[in-house]
Design a protein around this motif. Structure first.
Motif, PDB file in Angstrom:
ATOM      1  N   PHE B 295       0.875  -1.088   0.211  1.00 10.67           N
ATOM      2  CA  PHE B 295       0.025   0.316  -0.576  1.00 10.67           C
ATOM      3  C   PHE B 295       1.244   1.140   0.357  1.00 10.67           C
ATOM      4  O   PHE B 295       1.482   1.315   0.952  1.00 10.67           O
ATOM      5  CB  PHE B 295      -1.109   0.498   1.533  1.00 10.67           C
ATOM      6  N   VAL B 296       0.967   2.235  -1.168  1.00 15.40           N
ATOM      7  CA  VAL B 296       1.514   3.829  -1.137  1.00 15.40           C
ATOM      8  C   VAL B 296       0.400   4.749  -1.343  1.00 15.40           C
ATOM      9  O   VAL B 296      -0.624   3.369  -2.117  1.00 15.40           O
ATOM     10  CB  VAL B 296       2.651   3.068  -2.336  1.00 15.40           C
ATOM     11  N   VAL B 297       1.134   5.861  -1.704  1.00 14.57           N
ATOM     12  CA  VAL B 297       0.836   6.901  -2.154  1.00 14.57           C
ATOM     13  C   VAL B 297       1.740   7.162  -3.542  1.00 14.57           C
ATOM     14  O   VAL B 297       2.971   7.395  -2.565  1.00 14.57           O
ATOM     15  CB  VAL B 297       0.569   8.156  -1.236  1.00 14.57           C
ATOM     16  N   THR B 298       0.575   7.452  -4.070  1.00 12.29           N
ATOM     17  CA  THR B 298       1.817   8.115  -5.680  1.00 12.29           C
ATOM     18  C   THR B 298       1.636   9.913  -5.366  1.00 12.29           C
ATOM     19  O   THR B 298       0.567  10.388  -5.184  1.00 12.29           O
ATOM     20  CB  THR B 298       1.861   7.503  -6.819  1.00 12.29           C
ATOM     21  N   ARG B 299       3.293   9.983  -5.595  1.00 14.03           N
ATOM     22  CA  ARG B 299       3.028  11.653  -5.507  1.00 14.03           C
ATOM     23  C   ARG B 299       3.745  12.004  -6.992  1.00 14.03           C
ATOM     24  O   ARG B 299       5.458  11.768  -7.132  1.00 14.03           O
ATOM     25  CB  ARG B 299       3.692  12.162  -3.842  1.00 14.03           C
ATOM     26  N   THR B 300       4.119  13.098  -6.975  1.00 15.40           N
ATOM     27  CA  THR B 300       4.666  13.910  -8.421  1.00 15.40           C
ATOM     28  C   THR B 300       4.461  15.277  -7.816  1.00 15.40           C
ATOM     29  O   THR B 300       3.203  15.867  -7.024  1.00 15.40           O
ATOM     30  CB  THR B 300       3.590  13.712 -10.171  1.00 15.40           C
ATOM     31  N   ARG B 301       6.082  15.722  -7.651  1.00 15.21           N
ATOM     32  CA  ARG B 301       6.339  17.148  -8.388  1.00 15.21           C
ATOM     33  C   ARG B 301       6.621  18.275  -9.256  1.00 15.21           C
ATOM     34  O   ARG B 301       6.912  19.202  -9.492  1.00 15.21           O
ATOM     35  CB  ARG B 301       7.385  17.616  -6.914  1.00 15.21           C
ATOM     36  N   ASP B 302       6.497  17.301 -10.585  1.00 13.09           N
ATOM     37  CA  ASP B 302       6.474  17.585 -11.344  1.00 13.09           C
ATOM     38  C   ASP B 302       5.621  18.271 -12.277  1.00 13.09           C
ATOM     39  O   ASP B 302       5.769  17.429 -14.233  1.00 13.09           O
ATOM     40  CB  ASP B 302       8.147  16.916 -12.351  1.00 13.09           C
ATOM     41  N   GLY B 303       4.331  17.561 -12.425  1.00 11.82           N
ATOM     42  CA  GLY B 303       3.694  18.009 -13.342  1.00 11.82           C
ATOM     43  C   GLY B 303       3.345  16.369 -14.261  1.00 11.82           C
ATOM     44  O   GLY B 303       2.663  16.471 -15.212  1.00 11.82           O
ATOM     45  N   GLY B 304       3.705  15.332 -13.456  1.00 10.60           N
ATOM     46  CA  GLY B 304       3.164  13.893 -13.989  1.00 10.60           C
ATOM     47  C   GLY B 304       4.101  13.548 -14.615  1.00 10.60           C
ATOM     48  O   GLY B 304       4.044  12.802 -15.394  1.00 10.60           O
ATOM     49  N   LYS B 305       5.742  14.126 -15.016  1.00 13.03           N
ATOM     50  CA  LYS B 305       6.780  13.801 -15.632  1.00 13.03           C
ATOM     51  C   LYS B 305       6.982  12.278 -14.554  1.00 13.03           C
ATOM     52  O   LYS B 305       8.363  11.941 -14.941  1.00 13.03           O
ATOM     53  CB  LYS B 305       7.481  14.536 -15.674  1.00 13.03           C
ATOM     54  N   SER B 306       6.746  12.565 -13.227  1.00  4.02           N
ATOM     55  CA  SER B 306       8.163  11.364 -12.111  1.00  4.02           C
ATOM     56  C   SER B 306       7.036  11.557 -11.303  1.00  4.02           C
ATOM     57  O   SER B 306       6.210  12.017 -10.703  1.00  4.02           O
ATOM     58  CB  SER B 306       9.432  12.211 -12.188  1.00  4.02           C
ATOM     59  N   PHE B 307       6.676  10.019 -10.889  1.00  3.44           N
ATOM     60  CA  PHE B 307       5.998   9.983  -9.564  1.00  3.44           C
ATOM     61  C   PHE B 307       7.376   8.971  -8.680  1.00  3.44           C
ATOM     62  O   PHE B 307       7.520   8.318  -8.812  1.00  3.44           O
ATOM     63  CB  PHE B 307       5.165   8.735  -9.914  1.00  3.44           C
ATOM     64  N   GLU B 308       6.408   9.135  -7.132  1.00  2.00           N
ATOM     65  CA  GLU B 308       7.191   8.194  -6.182  1.00  2.00           C
ATOM     66  C   GLU B 308       6.426   7.844  -5.475  1.00  2.00           C
ATOM     67  O   GLU B 308       5.476   7.946  -4.872  1.00  2.00           O
ATOM     68  CB  GLU B 308       8.496   9.122  -5.591  1.00  2.00           C
ATOM     69  N   ALA B 309       6.677   6.201  -4.862  1.00  2.00           N
ATOM     70  CA  ALA B 309       5.461   5.339  -4.075  1.00  2.00           C
ATOM     71  C   ALA B 309       6.235   6.389  -2.791  1.00  2.00           C
ATOM     72  O   ALA B 309       7.565   5.757  -2.388  1.00  2.00           O
ATOM     73  CB  ALA B 309       5.949   4.073  -4.328  1.00  2.00           C
ATOM     74  N   LEU B 310       5.430   6.862  -1.720  1.00  2.78           N
ATOM     75  CA  LEU B 310       6.087   7.004  -0.511  1.00  2.78           C
ATOM     76  C   LEU B 310       5.111   5.679   0.095  1.00  2.78           C
ATOM     77  O   LEU B 310       3.946   5.379   0.141  1.00  2.78           O
ATOM     78  CB  LEU B 310       4.841   8.355  -0.471  1.00  2.78           C
ATOM     79  N   SER B 311       5.630   5.712   1.062  1.00  2.41           N
ATOM     80  CA  SER B 311       5.001   4.288   2.190  1.00  2.41           C
ATOM     81  C   SER B 311       5.601   3.833   3.521  1.00  2.41           C
ATOM     82  O   SER B 311       5.483   3.549   4.361  1.00  2.41           O
ATOM     83  CB  SER B 311       5.947   2.988   1.561  1.00  2.41           C
ATOM     84  N   ASN B 312       7.074   5.912   3.690  1.00  2.00           N
ATOM     85  CA  ASN B 312       6.977   5.589   4.768  1.00  2.00           C
ATOM     86  C   ASN B 312       5.705   6.436   6.152  1.00  2.00           C
ATOM     87  O   ASN B 312       5.301   6.817   5.750  1.00  2.00           O
ATOM     88  CB  ASN B 312       7.886   6.938   5.423  1.00  2.00           C
ATOM     89  N   GLY B 313       5.595   4.802   6.990  1.00  2.00           N
ATOM     90  CA  GLY B 313       4.352   5.613   8.011  1.00  2.00           C
ATOM     91  C   GLY B 313       3.112   4.317   7.408  1.00  2.00           C
ATOM     92  O   GLY B 313       2.296   4.173   8.175  1.00  2.00           O
ATOM     93  N   LEU B 314       2.895   3.856   6.315  1.00  2.00           N
ATOM     94  CA  LEU B 314       1.795   2.766   5.792  1.00  2.00           C
ATOM     95  C   LEU B 314       2.775   1.526   5.700  1.00  2.00           C
ATOM     96  O   LEU B 314       3.722   0.931   6.478  1.00  2.00           O
ATOM     97  CB  LEU B 314       1.825   3.780   4.301  1.00  2.00           C
ATOM     98  N   PRO B 315       1.684   0.145   6.137  1.00  6.34           N
ATOM     99  CA  PRO B 315       2.018  -1.153   5.910  1.00  6.34           C
ATOM    100  C   PRO B 315       3.220  -1.257   5.348  1.00  6.34           C
ATOM    101  O   PRO B 315       3.279  -0.938   4.164  1.00  6.34           O
ATOM    102  CB  PRO B 315       0.675  -1.338   6.078  1.00  6.34           C
ATOM    103  N   ASP B 316       3.644  -1.966   6.281  1.00  4.82           N
ATOM    104  CA  ASP B 316       4.762  -2.668   5.741  1.00  4.82           C
ATOM    105  C   ASP B 316       4.847  -4.309   4.898  1.00  4.82           C
ATOM    106  O   ASP B 316       5.104  -4.415   4.112  1.00  4.82           O
ATOM    107  CB  ASP B 316       5.937  -3.043   7.044  1.00  4.82           C
ATOM    108  N   GLY B 317       3.348  -4.787   5.730  1.00  2.00           N
ATOM    109  CA  GLY B 317       3.742  -6.351   5.231  1.00  2.00           C
ATOM    110  C   GLY B 317       1.628  -5.870   4.141  1.00  2.00           C
ATOM    111  O   GLY B 317       1.544  -5.000   3.902  1.00  2.00           O
TER     112      GLY B 317
END
Lengths: 104, 372
Positions: B295-317
């Protein structure tokens, strides 16, 4: 709740239909058992809702049809006409408004 | 910036407030009842909660004291058609009854949106079956926006994951309250420049992979799951992809790569930085769970050119949470987001998603979250 058995025999010939509502509806809106005139389910219920319009929105949908998961009995018979509510109601009959077991 | 948010769940409305350095819930409102939408009016602080009672229909309640007490208001509804015909004297009894059975009733209040800052008391409500309603009096009364209901193209609207089409996104342009943008599942994107008097189909460029090839770019057949606005930029999490508009939703371009997948329901964008957006992906329409159970949240900071998967604090398993379209909300700072899942988990970030804290793992299935 006052049922037929509680009425004196001489009242039965002139008794208006008696309308009762499911206990679960009382959590949302005031709906005590009450007598209401009318020869059809429509007439009886609309007479009740005339004094309590908010109750009507819980039982009937935007088109004044019975809500999908609400059911009405006249005495021991579930009504047949859920759109028009044209089922007959006689003097002294009991009209019960229940929630259907669907829709929970 | 507010220090409170609401969580609308299958079994009640929960209000969280920051206390003693943490986020704590008060007593639930409408316990046991499905809450389909919640709005805190930024103009006067009134809270509106829409219920979808299993037996007794959609209901609307308002609180003017921060949720301490509630009053029921008349919910949006269609005007009643003429009384039903009598079997005894109507030649067209069967046809009349068929028409009556088809007459509309509001199934769900799916989204409520406040009018502009210059329109005190104006509220909009998007519903299933695809009807938009307007109130001019703080929700005391509602009227169907017939101009949208009567567009001929509405005949082509259809349900997406539900029997009925539904309006899930209503945006009032903060620069001009007469400019409205509406998202319909399924009916595409619709815009008005005159406060809802007239409407036009927008959303050119959206692509519906679920239709025959020659129909895939038909703008009325699209299933935008959610629209998020920042200025003239509109982010669209669509049924089969992520799309970006730079002209207020008139036209979109498809973003083909967006982290683990391009399927999801929720999207949020930064109020002052339209290049930043957040999505919560699932595998695909037929498998509505996180990719590989991660389970991740994806984030772009550049108008959708790139995305990063955010998982710090979200479930590990392995986690199988799905975040519905109204269950991700960003506040005015653009750095605080709250989200809730169908599994009843609720998370919050105060640094744009770099780290998340778990607010609760014990809530009922969550339909919507909203900063107060």
């Amino acid at each position: 709740m006052t049922g037929l058995a509680d009425r004196r025999p001489e009242e039965d010939s002139v008794a208006m239909p008696r309308v009762s509502f499911t206990e679960n509806l009382k959590r949302h809106v005031d709906c005590p058992p009450q007598d209401a005139a009318g020869g059809t389910v429509r007439a009886v219920l609309e007479n009740v809702f005339a004094d309590n319009p908010r109750l009507g929105t819980y039982v009937l949908d935007d088109q004044r049809r019975l809500r999908k998961h609400v059911t009405v009995f006249v005495n021991r018979e579930m009504i047949a006409d859920r759109e028009g509510l044209s089922d007959a109601v006689g003097e002294g009959d009991e009209v019960f408004v229940f929630q259907a077991l669907s829709g929970g | 910036m507010t220090d409170a948010f609401h969580v609308a769940t299958r079994k009640g409305l929960f209000r969280y407030e920051r206390r003693n350095g943490g986020w704590q819930a008060g007593a639930p409102a409408f316990l046991g009842e499905p809450v389909s939408a919640v709005l805190t009016d930024p103009r006067d602080g009134a809270i509106y909660a829409a219920l979808r009672l299993g037996h007794f229909g959609q209901k609307l309640h308002r609180s003017r004291d921060g949720g301490t007490s509630w009053e029921e208001l008349e919910a949006p509804k269609f005007g009643a058609e003429p009384p039903p015909p009598s079997p005894a004297n109507a030649e067209n009894f069967e046809a009349d009854m068929a028409a009556r059975k088809a007459a509309q009733t509001v199934d769900t209040i799916w989204i409520m949106t406040a009018g502009g800052a210059d329109q005190p008391g104006v509220l909009w409500a998007g519903t299933l079956p695809g009807a938009l309603f307007k109130s001019k009096d703080h929700g005391e009364s509602w009227s169907l926006v017939e101009s949208l209901w009567n567009v001929p193209e509405r005949a082509k609207w259809f349900g997406g994951g539900a029997d009925l089409p539904g309006i899930h996104s209503v945006h009032v342009d903060p620069r001009d309250s007469a400019k409205l943008t509406v998202g319909v599942s399924c009916g595409g994107v619709w815009k008005s420049d005159d406060g809802g008097e007239t409407w036009r189909q927008a959303g050119q460029g959206l692509r519906a992979a679920f239709l025959p090839p020659e129909m895939q770019y038909d703008p009325v057949s699209q299933d935008p799951h959610r629209l998020a606005h920042s200025g003239d930029t509109v982010w669209c999490q669509h049924h089969n992809g992520v799309f970006l508009s730079r002209d207020g939703g008139e036209s979109f371009t498809e973003i083909e790569e967006a982290g683990p997948s391009v399927f999801g329901f929720a999207v949020a964008t930064h109020p002052d930085d339209p290049e930043s957006a957040w999505l919560v992906p699932g595998v695909k329409d037929e498998t509505r769970v996180p990719v590989d159970g991660k389970f991740v949240v994806t984030r772009t900071r550049d108008g959708g050119k790139s995305f990063e998967a955010l998982s710090n604090g979200l479930p590990d398993g392995p986690a199988w949470d799905l975040v519905y379209r109204h269950a991700l909300d960003i506040d005015g700072t653009g750095e605080r987001l709250v989200m809730g899942s169908t599994t009843g988990n609720c998370w919050l970030t105060e640094d744009g998603g770099d780290s998340w804290i778990c607010v609760s793992t014990y809530l009922p299935p969550i339909a919507a979250v909203a900063w107060a």
